[in-house]
Write an enzyme that holds these catalytic residues in place. Structure first.
Site: not given
Length: 569
Positions: A333, A363, A385-386, A477
């Site tokens: 990531t 990610q 995502q992310d 998280w």
């Protein structure tokens, strides 16, 4: 009983109570004094790892809390150097490793190097003879907070690398012990130097008035101050007339132009970054990279030695930087980012940064930001995502657009997003949306995500769907996750519960999620979650998460030329 005796008796009792209160408050002050000698046991009991702390501090010694802090930082520096050597040892045998393991280790090498820099800076400041000023204290708490974040990021990257189990066997103990040591260092420093934030409501109101008068909303170019030759270069390339003001302009030392048609100094952004001088200070002025309109398919990295760079584009969807790295395709990531910056004092204006991997690749980061005192103004970040990885240190985003689905604003910086549009996209059919996933792992970290006067909206693809996708403001998280929404507009897409768990009851007691004076159908608090970590806060508490208080923006944002509001609206 005689009335006089009764009154005298009451006075005696009152006097005894006052004397006892004075005694205990004086004793407590003595224990908490930074110069009062205390035993290692007393110093360690308030840390997250008392047993480890006691094993690390000198035995049979009685020092004050600041001396223990200095000793702990020194031990931390030694541990960071040893860990970097261990990482390099593994990487020397890269031929025996998978590509995903190598990438995870390379992340760890970068992060360990940053930790050594931060600890050297911290140790130098703590060993200086002059007392620390308040902003210097905040600087050091920020660095020590980032060291823990870097350590956690390294650990997460190795954990997510399925083929690196043999690596983790050799790295688990130094990673674990390093985390404990850095946590102890942060705790001892916080007790020794950090004062609690001001919570005076009248003071905050005063600041609000001052900053409302200081506010200069800029919709055009920044007020740049540069030499005539640099001005000619910039205006020739950009066809703009720059606003010039007295006392509120931004010093520019040099200007280069990036243009894909060959009419500028460079055809790629990365070549322009490489040409920037190393380790300059703000007094020397910004190295300005003007990027003309176009789609730049490249991965841009602003290294730690490229300080005080400013990038200005032609506008959102005009100057576009794009890539497609993702976790599914073998990237961590951390290093999936299209644009990554760690160089201190970075400023970006009028640029779009994309990761086009798509929702199916999970990610996939557009921007990863680990640059202290960095700001983005009028930029757009597009992914699923992310999308926006606000990794560490202090950051500010103003009038930006952020697009994504799952955990798309995440990380563990001290960050304020102000006057931004947050667009939630349509995720995969089995997914739900979470706007934020904040990663604070230690209660002494001065980190968190503050979302101020922003709009949380459905992007066209989500708005035109059948409406069954659940969208939440965030989820925890890490154990001490901290996110605050203040004076923002939340449209109908937000689930009435507001927030959703990460896994079971993890972090529901220790996280800090707060809302203050938001508007829109999605801001209704009637059906909000009732976790111990969730709070509906008042103006006094909300003021702690403003630009001025949370990231000390008034100390550094004026030099960037970026517009901001210091307090609450």
């Amino acid at each position: 009983m005689d009335g006089t005796k009764l009154i005298s008796s009451h006075y005696c009792i009152l006097l005894i109570l006052v004397l006892l209160q004075l005694f205990f408050s004086t004793s407590l002050a003595a224990v908490n004094s930074t110069s009062t000698p205390i035993s290692p046991n007393v110093a360690c009991n308030a840390t997250m790892y008392p047993k480890f702390c006691k094993s690390m501090l000198p035995r049979n010694d009685t020092s004050n809390i600041r001396d223990y802090s200095r000793f702990s930082v020194h031990r931390s520096l030694s541990a960071a150097n040893k860990f970097l050597s261990l990482i390099n040892k593994y990487l020397r045998h890269r031929s025996t490793l998978s590509i995903t393991a190598i990438r995870a280790l390379e992340d760890c090498r970068l992060l360990a190097g940053l930790n050594i820099d931060f600890l050297l800076s911290t140790m130098t400041s703590l060993n200086a003879t002059k007392p620390l000023l308040s902003y210097e204290t905040d600087d050091l708490q920020t660095l020590l907070s980032a060291i823990l974040t870097n350590q956690q990021t390294c650990s997460d990257g190795l954990e997510a690398t399925a083929s690196s189990w043999s690596l983790k066997d050799g790295l688990y103990t130094p990673l674990s012990n390093g985390t404990k040591l850095y946590s102890v260092s942060l705790s001892l420093f916080t007790r020794g130097w950090v004062r609690k934030k001001n919570k005076c409501k009248s003071c905050d109101e005063g600041r609000k008035l001052i900053f409302s008068e200081m506010e200069h909303v800029r919709h055009g170019p920044l007020p740049l101050r540069m030499s005539n030759s640099n001005r000619e270069i910039f205006e020739s390339a950009s066809r703009r007339q720059l606003l010039q003001t007295n006392g509120d302009d931004v010093l520019v030392n040099d200007v280069v132009v990036v243009s894909q048609n060959g009419t500028g100094n460079f055809t790629t952004i990365s070549d322009a970054v490489a040409a920037a001088p190393n380790n300059t200070g703000i007094d020397s002025g910004y190295f300005l990279i003007y990027i003309t309109a176009g789609v730049y398919e490249e991965y841009v990295s602003i290294a730690k030695n490229k300080k005080y760079l400013m990038m200005i584009g032609d506008g959102i969807n005009q100057t576009v930087i794009t890539g497609n790295r993702s976790f599914v395709d073998g990237w961590t990531t951390f290093n999936s980012a299209t644009f990554a910056v760690v160089g201190h004092g970075f400023v970006a204006v009028n640029i779009t940064i994309c990761n086009t991997a798509g929702a199916i690749k999970h990610q996939a980061v557009a921007l990863r930001n680990g640059a202290d005192l960095s700001s983005f103004y009028g930029c757009s970040f597009e992914g699923y995502q992310d999308t926006l990885y606000s990794h560490s240190l202090r950051q500010f985003y103003r009038e930006c657009d952020i697009y994504g689905t799952v955990d798309f604003i995440f990380g563990n910086a001290a960050v304020v997003l102000q006057n931004c549009n947050i667009y939630v996209r349509l995720p995969l059919s089995y997914q739900f949306n979470a706007v934020t996933a904040q990663g604070r792992t230690d209660p002494n970290q001065n980190t968190g995500t503050s979302i101020h006067n922003c709009s949380i909206l459905a992007s066209p693809d989500l708005a035109s769907s059948n409406g069954t996708t659940n969208t939440y403001l965030g989820r925890p998280w890490k154990e001490y996750s901290r996110t605050i929404y203040m004076q923002s507009f939340m449209d109908t897409l937000i689930n009435p519960k507001g927030w959703t768990p990460w896994s079971g009851d993890f972090a529901l007691n220790t996280s800090f999620y707060a809302e203050f004076n938001n508007s829109g159908a999605g801001s209704n608090l009637i059906d909000r979650i009732t976790w111990p970590g969730y709070h509906e806060i008042n103006a006094t508490d909300a003021a702690n998460f403003t630009v001025d208080n949370f990231i000390l923006g008034d100390d550094w944002l004026p030099t960037t030329g970026v517009s901001y509001t210091g307090g609450l609206l």
